[in-house]
Design a protein around this motif. Structure first.
Motif, PDB file in Angstrom:
ATOM      1  N   ARG A 291       5.276 -20.973   0.390  1.00 29.03           N
ATOM      2  CA  ARG A 291       5.031 -19.598  -0.064  1.00 29.03           C
ATOM      3  C   ARG A 291       4.374 -18.785   1.042  1.00 29.03           C
ATOM      4  NH1 ARG A 291       0.139 -17.997  -1.977  1.00 29.03           N
ATOM      5  NH2 ARG A 291       0.031 -16.240  -3.422  1.00 29.03           N
TER       6      ARG A 291
ATOM      7  N   ASN B  96       2.638 -14.973   1.739  1.00 25.66           N
ATOM      8  CA  ASN B  96       2.121 -13.772   1.086  1.00 25.66           C
ATOM      9  C   ASN B  96       1.671 -12.785   2.159  1.00 25.66           C
ATOM     10  OD1 ASN B  96       1.272 -12.497  -1.524  1.00 25.66           O
ATOM     11  ND2 ASN B  96      -0.684 -12.447  -0.441  1.00 25.66           N
TER      12      ASN B  96
ATOM     13  N   SER C  75       0.105  -8.883   3.007  1.00 28.67           N
ATOM     14  CA  SER C  75      -0.575  -7.683   2.500  1.00 28.67           C
ATOM     15  C   SER C  75      -1.106  -6.899   3.694  1.00 28.67           C
ATOM     16  CB  SER C  75      -1.718  -8.068   1.553  1.00 28.67           C
ATOM     17  OG  SER C  75      -2.617  -8.953   2.195  1.00 28.67           O
TER      18      SER C  75
ATOM     19  N   ARG D 234       4.708  -7.004  -5.249  1.00 34.63           N
ATOM     20  CA  ARG D 234       3.673  -7.039  -6.283  1.00 34.63           C
ATOM     21  C   ARG D 234       2.785  -5.806  -6.214  1.00 34.63           C
ATOM     22  NH1 ARG D 234      -0.797 -11.712  -6.238  1.00 34.63           N
ATOM     23  NH2 ARG D 234       0.831 -12.669  -4.969  1.00 34.63           N
TER      24      ARG D 234
ATOM     25  N   GLU E 185       4.936 -18.657  -8.163  1.00 34.06           N
ATOM     26  CA  GLU E 185       3.545 -18.964  -8.502  1.00 34.06           C
ATOM     27  C   GLU E 185       3.400 -20.128  -9.477  1.00 34.06           C
ATOM     28  OE1 GLU E 185       0.615 -17.502  -7.283  1.00 34.06           O
ATOM     29  OE2 GLU E 185       2.061 -16.811  -5.810  1.00 34.06           O
TER      30      GLU E 185
ATOM     31  N   GLN F 153       1.335  -6.197  -2.345  1.00 37.40           N
ATOM     32  CA  GLN F 153       1.680  -7.401  -1.597  1.00 37.40           C
ATOM     33  C   GLN F 153       3.168  -7.681  -1.732  1.00 37.40           C
ATOM     34  OE1 GLN F 153      -1.004 -10.001  -3.788  1.00 37.40           O
ATOM     35  NE2 GLN F 153      -2.323 -10.250  -2.010  1.00 37.40           N
TER      36      GLN F 153
ATOM     37  N   THR G 289       5.328 -11.282  -1.824  1.00 40.30           N
ATOM     38  CA  THR G 289       5.240 -12.747  -1.805  1.00 40.30           C
ATOM     39  C   THR G 289       6.658 -13.309  -1.812  1.00 40.30           C
ATOM     40  OG1 THR G 289       3.187 -12.638  -3.082  1.00 40.30           O
ATOM     41  CG2 THR G 289       4.290 -14.760  -2.986  1.00 40.30           C
TER      42      THR G 289
END
Length: 421
Positions: A58, A60, A62, A102, A131, A219, A221
């Motif tokens: 994963r 992520n 931001s 997100r 998730e 964000q 992801t």
């Protein structure tokens, strides 16, 4: 055979100290090996459990505030992700697979007289798999494409929120209020985060319409495939930073402008660390086992030397060498098998006891604030096969330790053996 066993047990009873010392060498070697392997496993299981059920591959991303000027632009600019960056991840990043932009916000969720502040996450259906959201068959469903298309005002609640707002009542079909907007509860997430607070999930389009009318994202992801080494992940992070740097107009060297959380890289590093720990613990355990073997060998050597006169007498009255060897080997086999089993049971028992104590003491369960605490030690048990293998090794070593000096002793002429003191 019964006569041999009777004779062996009589010898063991007559030489309690020697038997006990031999047995302790065997038991201690097995016991320490099992405890060390269990401790290594416990550490590994504890840390790896903190990855949870979310995808380990994963990524992520931001944004933050630029700390360096770039192409005539000043530092201190607040950057935000939007559709162009999402399209870059979807189209230009070959390794990307599941993707979920997100929108995050912190708002009170109200049901009747009950309310509390929670994180509201605007997500898309892929977020469920990224998730590791857990929704049991009787607990409704997650956000779907129809919810996104119609900007439905529906919400999925973490179990902790349900327990706080609804007490013992089922929330499915009920309505909760967020910023004076009513949302229908369609699902309950049973997965509890270990480092985040409780969250609620609504369709991304709905979240943008209410909380982010500028269509920005908090964000992005996504999961990746094909990044198997630390070097590959480092290169991927650098490439991603360069591409997004051009898109958002910031210096790729500016670490404050873009935050990349690469779970795959963290997972690989953890695997390396625990691989090293396993090797280290195994080496220590093997050395301990060798120490036990040496102890058994020394004591058996002394035992056979003490019985040289006895062996000489037996040979003088006609006992064949094979019979004498068989008795000594059986004695060694019985001692190592019994005490090896005792060491194995004690080692397994201690690791199981440690596991029970940690579970009861709340290691990795809810803390005083109701949230899950991070775990560094969990389930310090080992595969029984390892314990049995180590015990068999010691038994074989004990047999060899008894055989070698006994073979040497039976080759001595009876008259010379009887002269031994």
């Amino acid at each position: 055979m019964n006569d041999h066993l009777q004779e062996i047990f009589q010898t063991l009873r007559k030489n309690k100290l020697r038997t006990t010392l031999t047995g302790l060498s065997v038991s201690w070697g097995i016991f320490i090996l099992i405890v060390l392997l269990g401790a290594g496993n416990g550490l590994k299981n504890g840390v790896m459990s903190n990855f949870g059920s979310r995808a380990v591959n994963r990524i992520n991303i931001s944004t933050g505030t630029t700390s360096m000027p770039y192409n005539g632009l000043k530092s201190g600019r607040n950057l935000q992700l939007s559709i162009p960056q999402l399209e870059i991840v979807e189209n230009d990043i070959e390794e990307s697979r599941l993707i979920s932009p997100r929108v995050n916000t912190n708002k009170p969720i109200t049901y009747g007289a009950e309310y509390n502040n929670y994180t509201i996450k605007g997500v898309v259906p892929d977020f469920f798999h990224i998730e590791g959201i857990i929704i049991h068959p009787n607990n409704g469903r997650f956000i779907n494409q129809l919810d996104l298309k119609n900007t439905n005002k529906v919400i999925v609640l973490d179990k902790k929120i349900v327990e706080t707002l609804f007490k013992n009542k089922s929330p499915l079909g009920e309505y909760v209020k967020i910023s004076n907007v009513m949302f229908k509860v369609i699902g309950i997430n049973s997965k509890t985060e270990k480092w985040e607070g409780a969250s609620a999930y609504i369709p991304l389009t709905t979240a943008q319409g209410i909380f982010k009318p500028d269509n920005k994202f908090s964000q992005i992801t996504f999961t990746v495939d094909g990044l198997e080494t630390k070097e590959e992940n480092d290169k991927f992070d650098e490439t991603l930073r360069n591409i997004l740097g051009r898109s958002l107009s910031f210096n790729p060297e500016d670490k404050q402008a873009l935050w990349i959380e690469n779970s795959q890289a963290e997972y690989i590093e953890s695997q390396k660390i625990f691989g090293g720990i396993t090797i280290f613990v195994s080496i220590i355990g093997i050395l301990t086992l060798i120490a036990g073997i040496v102890g058994v060998s020394n004591i058996m050597l002394v035992s056979v030397k003490e019985r040289t006169r006895e062996i000489g007498i037996r040979k003088a009255i006609g006992a064949p060498p094979a019979s004498i060897l068989k008795t000594i080997i059986l004695e060694s086999l019985i001692i190592t098998a019994i005490f090896g089993y005792i060491g194995m049971i004690l080692g397994i028992g201690l690791t199981e006891l440690m596991n029970v104590v940690m579970e009861q003491s709340g290691n990795g369960v809810q803390g005083s604030d109701g949230e899950m605490q991070m775990t560094i030690f969990k389930n310090p048990t080992i595969n029984t096969g390892y314990a049995i293998f180590a015990t068999v090794v010691l038994i074989i070593s004990g047999v060899i330790a008894g055989y070698l000096p006994a073979r040497k002793a039976v080759k001595i002429k009876p008259i010379e053996a009887m002269r031994q003191e």
